[in-house]
Structures are given as C-alpha cells and as structure tokens.
Design a protein around this motif. Sequence first.
Motif, short mmCIF file in Angstrom:
data_model
loop_
_atom_site.label_atom_id
_atom_site.label_comp_id
_atom_site.label_asym_id
_atom_site.label_seq_id
_atom_site.Cartn_x
_atom_site.Cartn_y
_atom_site.Cartn_z
N GLU A 154 -6.21 -54.31 14.08
CA GLU A 154 -5.88 -53.23 13.36
C GLU A 154 -7.04 -52.63 12.61
OE1 GLU A 154 -3.00 -51.83 12.51
OE2 GLU A 154 -1.77 -53.27 13.90
N PHE A 155 -7.00 -51.17 12.24
CA PHE A 155 -8.14 -50.77 11.69
C PHE A 155 -8.40 -50.87 10.36
CE2 PHE A 155 -9.78 -47.15 9.15
CZ PHE A 155 -11.06 -46.76 9.81
N THR A 156 -9.65 -51.49 9.90
CA THR A 156 -9.84 -51.62 8.59
C THR A 156 -11.17 -50.88 8.04
OG1 THR A 156 -11.32 -53.37 9.17
CG2 THR A 156 -9.24 -54.38 8.79
N ALA A 157 -10.89 -50.20 7.13
CA ALA A 157 -11.99 -49.28 6.72
C ALA A 157 -13.24 -50.13 6.38
CB ALA A 157 -11.69 -48.90 5.38
N LEU A 197 -12.28 -52.04 -10.75
CA LEU A 197 -11.91 -51.48 -9.32
C LEU A 197 -12.08 -52.42 -8.08
CD1 LEU A 197 -11.23 -48.53 -7.80
CD2 LEU A 197 -13.74 -48.32 -7.23
N SER A 198 -13.01 -53.58 -8.53
CA SER A 198 -13.12 -54.50 -7.54
C SER A 198 -11.97 -55.59 -7.50
CB SER A 198 -14.68 -55.42 -8.14
OG SER A 198 -14.36 -55.87 -9.34
N LYS A 199 -11.10 -55.65 -8.79
CA LYS A 199 -10.13 -56.49 -8.71
C LYS A 199 -8.80 -55.81 -8.12
CE LYS A 199 -11.39 -58.70 -12.98
NZ LYS A 199 -11.27 -58.67 -14.51
N THR A 200 -8.80 -54.51 -8.43
CA THR A 200 -7.72 -53.86 -7.70
C THR A 200 -7.74 -53.32 -6.45
OG1 THR A 200 -8.26 -51.72 -8.86
CG2 THR A 200 -6.84 -53.37 -10.07
N ALA A 201 -8.85 -52.39 -6.10
CA ALA A 201 -9.02 -51.67 -4.96
C ALA A 201 -10.50 -52.02 -4.60
CB ALA A 201 -8.56 -50.46 -5.02
N PRO A 202 -11.02 -53.06 -4.10
CA PRO A 202 -12.47 -53.24 -4.13
C PRO A 202 -13.17 -52.35 -2.93
CG PRO A 202 -11.09 -55.02 -2.81
CD PRO A 202 -10.06 -54.11 -3.47
N ASN A 203 -12.37 -51.58 -2.26
CA ASN A 203 -13.25 -50.86 -0.99
C ASN A 203 -12.83 -49.39 -1.21
OD1 ASN A 203 -14.83 -50.66 1.25
ND2 ASN A 203 -13.14 -50.26 2.59
N ASP A 204 -12.35 -49.06 -2.53
CA ASP A 204 -12.33 -47.62 -3.16
C ASP A 204 -13.56 -47.18 -3.58
OD1 ASP A 204 -9.50 -47.72 -2.33
OD2 ASP A 204 -8.72 -47.46 -4.80
N PHE A 205 -13.69 -45.54 -3.06
CA PHE A 205 -15.00 -45.14 -3.54
C PHE A 205 -15.01 -44.92 -4.92
CE2 PHE A 205 -17.30 -41.21 -4.93
CZ PHE A 205 -18.46 -41.25 -4.32
N ILE A 206 -16.34 -45.28 -5.55
CA ILE A 206 -16.71 -45.09 -6.93
C ILE A 206 -18.36 -44.34 -6.76
CG2 ILE A 206 -17.86 -47.31 -6.90
CD1 ILE A 206 -17.37 -47.39 -9.79
N PRO A 207 -18.30 -43.45 -7.73
CA PRO A 207 -19.83 -42.92 -7.66
C PRO A 207 -21.07 -44.08 -7.97
CG PRO A 207 -18.26 -41.40 -9.13
CD PRO A 207 -17.64 -42.70 -8.64
N PRO A 208 -21.78 -43.90 -7.21
CA PRO A 208 -23.02 -44.84 -7.04
C PRO A 208 -23.63 -44.99 -8.48
CG PRO A 208 -23.46 -43.65 -5.12
CD PRO A 208 -22.24 -42.81 -5.93
N SER A 209 -23.80 -44.09 -9.13
CA SER A 209 -24.05 -44.15 -10.46
C SER A 209 -23.58 -44.73 -11.55
CB SER A 209 -24.36 -42.65 -11.07
OG SER A 209 -23.54 -42.03 -11.31
#
Length: 263
Positions: free
Chosen positions: A218-221, A115-127
């Motif tokens: 521009e809006f950045t998440a 996920l850090s390579k493709t979409a680094p700011n997407d949600f992932i469960p903390p666990s």
Amino acid sequence: LGLDQKGVLEITYSFPGVSSAAGGAEADDDYAEQDQEYQMEMMTSLREVNVDNNRVGWYQSMLLGTFNSFKLIQNLMSYQEAIPNSVVLLYDPVQTAKGSLTLRAFRLSEEFLELSKTAPNDFIPPSRILEELPLKIKNPGVINALLFDLKGHKKLNCDFERLDLSTNPYLEKNLEYLCAWVDDLANEQYKFQQEIKRDKWRRKQKEQGVLGSDDGEEFTAPDRMASLLVSNQISAYCSQVHHFAGTSFGKLFLAGSLQKEDA
C-alpha cells in the motif's frame, strides 16, 4: 538547570554530560544508562549545596548555525512531554571566537506538537517547527567585579579582530554548507517523486488486472520531516549571510569615511 517563575525560565547552572562512545545498540544502551545515572548523581550533589537542581533542558554546540536534525527534534519532544517549558540552548564557538556572541534558545512550537499527535506527516511551514525564545544574560556580582577589575589592566590589549574587513572565509563556509543542504533538499525531492511514480505504476497495474487488489504494498506518503528540516536549515543559512553581509557593509562604510578624513 533552573526555575520557571511567572513565565520566565531562569537558567542558573549547567554541567556537561557523559561523552558517547562509538559502537552498536549495546553501546548506545550503556551510554544512555551511564548518562542517566551521572545526571541523577550530579543533581543530588547540587541539591546538597543549595544549587538549583531542576532540569529544564540541555545545551549543545553548533557549527555556523547548523542545528536542524532529527535527534534535536526527538530530544526536544521527549523533554517537553515531561517538562513543558524545557528548552535547548545552542552555542556557536566559531562565531563567538570572532567577536559575535552566538547563543540561541529553542523549543518546539505548540502547533508542531499538536500536529505530531494528530497527523504527524501533514505539512507545516518549516519556520513553525521550532520557536526561538528571547535571551537575556545576567552576570552575577562576582563576574561584574572581575570585568571591572580587568577593564583597567594594562596587559590586556585590543586585538581589533572585530574591525577586520575580510568577509571571504565566513561567507565561503556558509555558502559551502548552503550548497550541501540544497543538494540534500534535491535528494529528498527526488525520493518523493520516485515514491509518486511507484504509486502510479501500482495503480496502473491494478487497473489492468496484472496485480490483485491485495497484491503489492500500500502507498504510504514519504516522511516530510527530513525535507522540512532541510528547508529550515537553508533559511537559517540565508539569514546568517544576510546579517553578516549587513554588518560587513557597516564596517566598509566606516573604513571609507575614515580614509576620506585622512585624505
């Protein structure tokens, strides 16, 4: 330092690194250079005396299970990019001094790395950010012989600390840290809400023609990593309190049964 053999990572030796000095960017660069030179010299010296000199990670201390930080994640990412099976060993001296050996091994999960390579700011469960690995400690024969020799030593007396029924200091510290991290989570949520409000205001101004299509930022998440790490640390504190409360109840029931027998 160690070897990876058939899916089992054997850690056989370790050495401390160079202490970091306070200062600016130049001091950080000097520290990184000195630490790298020191590590290379140590591994060269260990290779000369036939000790495992393959670097497989690093170790660090933690206070009452506090370890979730950006620095830990960044170090693990750099290590696992170069050495896929590298880990970090976390040692808690406070809990160990109280009679409970606390040694944990972690590495970044495959899901988080992808996920850090493709979409680094997407949600992932903390666990699912960190993956905890099972540990098995083996003492060399010399240490086993020493423990066997000390077993019958008359000057070694049991201090009975592990039978102490007082749970207040440990629980108070955990709850104190837990409250602080909950406040941090609330601050991260507030920052996120403020960014959403700013984005809504920009869109409204553009619709009314006050701002042009190219005006304004521009809006950045907002970065999710801070809130995810805070949530993961809160979960760790809750697990520690649950585990410690369970063992404390066992002590209380044991003490109660002994008092009944004496009565």
